[in-house]
Design an enzyme around this catalytic site. Structure first.
Site, PDB file in Angstrom:
ATOM      1  CG  ASP A 141      -2.034  -1.048   1.148  1.00 29.48           C
ATOM      2  OD1 ASP A 141      -1.838  -2.030   0.407  1.00 29.48           O
ATOM      3  OD2 ASP A 141      -3.063  -0.870   1.820  1.00 29.48           O
ATOM      4  CE  LYS A 203      -5.295   1.923   2.816  1.00 30.44           C
ATOM      5  NZ  LYS A 203      -4.112   1.213   3.383  1.00 30.44           N
ATOM      6  CE  LYS A 239      -6.846  -1.356   2.657  1.00 34.95           C
ATOM      7  NZ  LYS A 239      -5.467  -1.898   2.873  1.00 34.95           N
TER       8      LYS A 239
HETATM    9  O1  LIG Z   1      -5.728   0.770   6.080  1.00 27.43           O
HETATM   10  C1  LIG Z   1      -5.127   1.390   6.910  1.00 27.43           C
HETATM   11  C2  LIG Z   1      -5.771   2.318   7.892  1.00 27.43           C
HETATM   12  O2  LIG Z   1      -4.799   2.744   8.821  1.00 27.43           O
HETATM   13  C3  LIG Z   1      -6.940   1.738   8.674  1.00 27.43           C
HETATM   14  O3  LIG Z   1      -7.509   2.826   9.367  1.00 27.43           O
HETATM   15  P1  LIG Z   1      -8.130   2.620  10.850  1.00 27.43           P
HETATM   16  O4  LIG Z   1      -6.948   2.381  11.741  1.00 27.43           O
HETATM   17  O5  LIG Z   1      -8.868   3.926  11.151  1.00 27.43           O
HETATM   18  O6  LIG Z   1      -9.075   1.425  10.807  1.00 27.43           O
END
Ligand SMILES: O=C[C@H](O)COP(=O)(O)O
Length: 295
Positions: A141, A203, A239
């Site tokens: 990512d 994403k 995503k």
């Molecule tokens: O996909 C990566 C993000 O850091 C996920 O965010 P979150 O920690 O708010 O669920």
């Protein structure tokens, strides 16, 4: 949006979920007596299969990555697998080791390119990608250089993303736009640049900005994906990430993807939910499905 979708059994039945296996599993869950509740559970199970279960904290350690992988294996043993586990580059060897010890083929995703700000020298960001891949990450990512995006240097941004694409090799590349720092919807739509440069996914955000996965911005992104598909015949995945906390939210995202992009995108190879605190697992069905306000 959700009520008009999920409660329409005809609509839900069209989605090519592994219906019988998932419904059989759903029927085993305590309290799922009515077909509607079984279908709701089936959709939640569908959401779980698209989760990149994530830990991206400054205090991550080999042991908490190991615990996360054990949680994933526990759900796998209940017949439900998530899409991937997502960690920082330094934690990739820990995740690979834990999953290998459990004989799991679940992919390890790693954030890279100076996540979350991307404010490090290009060569450093490229080296971070190469190291994560060599340590066993099957998915990367990356974050875009927001300086280039907000100053309209789209060709330079395209060139950078092409270099990340090359550094990823065979690894799957998701490009994080960090939409909360792009300023305008126009800049978000120009995420087409990331798709043209070879991104497998776009994403929304890192989860570290003040604004992360919002529905209005998501509409702009998925319509850019749709336009790109109509122009090139190539499907790019989507995503949302950052602030997704509940099972209901995960279903809203599924409904949005279904409405905007259609059934083909309702699978982990084209849709992921990036979440570190999402409670979307079998155990949360009871409190959710007993809430008649939900549908
Ligand atoms: O996909 C990566 C993000 O850091 C996920 O965010 P979150 O920690 O708010 O669920």
């Amino acid at each position: 949006m959700l009520c008009s979708c999920v409660s329409d059994l005809q609509w839900v039945s069209k989605v090519r979920v592994n219906t019988q296996a998932v419904l059989k599993r759903a029927q085993q869950i305590q309290g799922l007596k009515t077909p509607k509740k079984q279908w709701q559970a089936a959709w939640l199970l569908k959401a779980v299969t698209c989760i990149d279960l994530t830990t991206l904290a400054g205090d991550d350690t080999p042991s908490n990555v190991h615990r996360l992988c054990l949680k994933l294996m526990d759900m796998h043993n209940k017949g439900v697998t998530t899409a991937a586990v997502c960690v920082y580059p330094a934690r990739v060897p820990d995740a690979v080791k834990s999953l290998k010890a459990a004989n799991s083929s679940l992919p390890v995703a790693s954030v890279a390119t100076g996540f979350p700000a991307g404010q490090t020298p290009l060569e450093t960001r490229l080296q971070e990608v190469r190291l994560a891949v060599s340590d066993g990450a099957a998915e990367i990512d990356i974050v875009i250089n927001r300086t280039l995006a907000i100053t309209g240097q789209w060709e330079a941004l395209y060139d950078e993303i092409c270099q990340f694409r090359q550094a990823c090799g065979d690894a799957h590349m998701k490009t994080i736009l960090a939409i909360g720092e792009l300023g305008t919807f126009t800049n978000v739509y120009k995420s087409l640049v990331a798709m043209m440069a070879g991104s497998d996914f776009i994403k929304t955000s890192t989860g570290k900005e003040t604004v992360n996965a919002t529905y209005p911005v998501a509409i702009v992104m998925v319509r850019a994906i749709r336009d790109y598909y109509l122009s090139t015949g190539h499907k790019v995945g989507f995503k949302p990430a950052g602030g997704i906390r509940t099972a209901q939210e995960s279903l809203l995202w599924l409904a949005l993807i279904k409405e905007e992009l259609g059934d083909d995108w309702l699978h982990p190879h084209l849709f992921r939910l990036g979440a570190s605190r999402l409670r979307c697992c079998l155990l949360c069905f009871s409190d959710l499905l007993q809430d008649d306000q939900f549908i």
